[in-house]
Motif scaffolding. Structure first.
Motif, short mmCIF file in Angstrom:
data_model
loop_
_atom_site.label_atom_id
_atom_site.label_comp_id
_atom_site.label_asym_id
_atom_site.label_seq_id
_atom_site.Cartn_x
_atom_site.Cartn_y
_atom_site.Cartn_z
N UNK A 49 0.83 -1.21 0.00
CA UNK A 49 0.00 0.00 0.00
C UNK A 49 0.86 1.26 0.00
N UNK A 50 2.07 1.14 0.52
CA UNK A 50 3.03 2.23 0.56
C UNK A 50 4.36 1.65 0.13
N UNK A 51 5.26 2.52 -0.30
CA UNK A 51 6.59 2.04 -0.63
C UNK A 51 7.58 2.58 0.39
N UNK A 52 8.35 1.68 0.95
CA UNK A 52 9.34 2.07 1.95
C UNK A 52 10.60 2.53 1.22
N UNK A 53 11.11 3.69 1.59
CA UNK A 53 12.32 4.22 0.97
C UNK A 53 13.32 4.55 2.08
N UNK A 54 14.40 3.80 2.13
CA UNK A 54 15.44 4.07 3.13
C UNK A 54 16.51 4.91 2.47
N UNK A 55 16.63 6.14 2.90
CA UNK A 55 17.62 7.03 2.30
C UNK A 55 18.07 8.04 3.34
N UNK A 56 19.34 8.44 3.26
CA UNK A 56 19.86 9.33 4.28
C UNK A 56 19.81 8.60 5.60
N UNK A 57 19.40 9.27 6.63
CA UNK A 57 19.33 8.62 7.94
C UNK A 57 17.91 8.27 8.31
N UNK A 58 17.02 8.34 7.31
CA UNK A 58 15.62 8.15 7.64
C UNK A 58 14.97 7.09 6.77
N UNK A 59 13.85 6.63 7.26
CA UNK A 59 12.99 5.76 6.47
C UNK A 59 11.76 6.58 6.11
N UNK A 60 11.47 6.61 4.82
CA UNK A 60 10.29 7.32 4.34
C UNK A 60 9.29 6.30 3.85
N UNK A 61 8.03 6.69 3.90
CA UNK A 61 6.99 5.86 3.33
C UNK A 61 6.31 6.69 2.25
N UNK A 62 6.38 6.19 1.03
CA UNK A 62 5.89 6.92 -0.13
C UNK A 62 4.50 6.43 -0.49
N UNK A 63 3.57 7.37 -0.64
CA UNK A 63 2.18 6.97 -0.93
C UNK A 63 1.82 7.12 -2.40
N UNK A 64 2.79 7.45 -3.23
CA UNK A 64 2.54 7.58 -4.67
C UNK A 64 2.49 6.18 -5.29
N UNK A 65 1.31 5.78 -5.80
CA UNK A 65 1.19 4.42 -6.33
C UNK A 65 1.77 4.28 -7.74
N UNK A 66 2.07 5.40 -8.40
CA UNK A 66 2.58 5.34 -9.78
C UNK A 66 4.00 4.82 -9.82
N UNK A 67 4.37 4.27 -10.96
CA UNK A 67 5.73 3.77 -11.16
C UNK A 67 6.68 4.98 -11.17
N UNK A 68 7.59 5.02 -10.22
CA UNK A 68 8.49 6.17 -10.15
C UNK A 68 9.76 5.84 -9.39
N UNK A 69 10.73 6.74 -9.53
CA UNK A 69 11.97 6.66 -8.77
C UNK A 69 12.02 7.88 -7.86
N UNK A 70 13.15 8.05 -7.17
CA UNK A 70 13.25 9.18 -6.23
C UNK A 70 14.51 10.00 -6.45
N UNK A 71 14.39 11.29 -6.11
CA UNK A 71 15.55 12.17 -6.10
C UNK A 71 15.71 12.65 -4.67
N UNK A 72 16.94 12.58 -4.17
CA UNK A 72 17.19 12.92 -2.78
C UNK A 72 18.23 14.04 -2.71
#
Ligand SMILES: [Zn+2]
Length: 134
Positions: free
Chosen positions: A68-91
């Motif tokens: 239902x969410x995508x877990x993104x571990x980056x930097x010193x934090x864990x983020x939970x992304x609610x965007x259901x579309x196919x995508x990548x991330x910029x940090x």
């Protein structure tokens, strides 16, 4: 709305407790975004609700485990992304800001040989940026 959230949780194999329905509702209210457990915990408090940080964290892990969410571990934090579309991330390494980039904006060529008995699930790319030092 809580009714459809309940159905969504059930369809994902999660028992729709009142707390989980409430948390998924809060997450969805903000549209496609990146949340930390602490941030969602603050939002819960702002709604005048009382849940422990552990409850919030457990629900986020449960939701991400069910897709239902995508877990993104980056930097010193864990983020939970609610965007259901196919995508990548910029940090942004300076500000710790995480933004979505459409999958179509990256062209990936070649895939590694996968171990026997495995299938490709998804490729997550994190593009790291920072301001030039002048
Ligand atoms: Zn995202």
């Amino acid at each position: 709305m809580p009714e459809s959230l309940s159905v969504e949780l059930q369809a994902s194999g999660i028992r729709p407790t009142r707390q989980r329905v409430l948390l998924l509702g809060l997450i969805r209210q903000g549209g496609a975004r990146h949340l930390s457990a602490e941030q969602l915990y603050r939002e819960v408090g702002q709604q005048g609700l009382r849940l422990s940080l552990a409850t919030v964290y457990n629900a986020l892990n449960l939701f991400s485990g069910a897709g239902l969410l995508r877990r993104v571990d980056v930097g010193e934090r864990t983020w939970f992304c609610s965007n259901p579309d196919d995508h990548h991330h910029m940090f942004d390494e300076a500000t710790s800001e995480l933004t979505d980039i459409p999958a179509s904006s990256l062209r990936l060529e070649g895939t590694p040989d996968l171990p026997d008995g495995t299938e490709h699930v998804r490729t997550d790319v994190i593009v790291r940026v920072r301001k030039f030092k002048l």
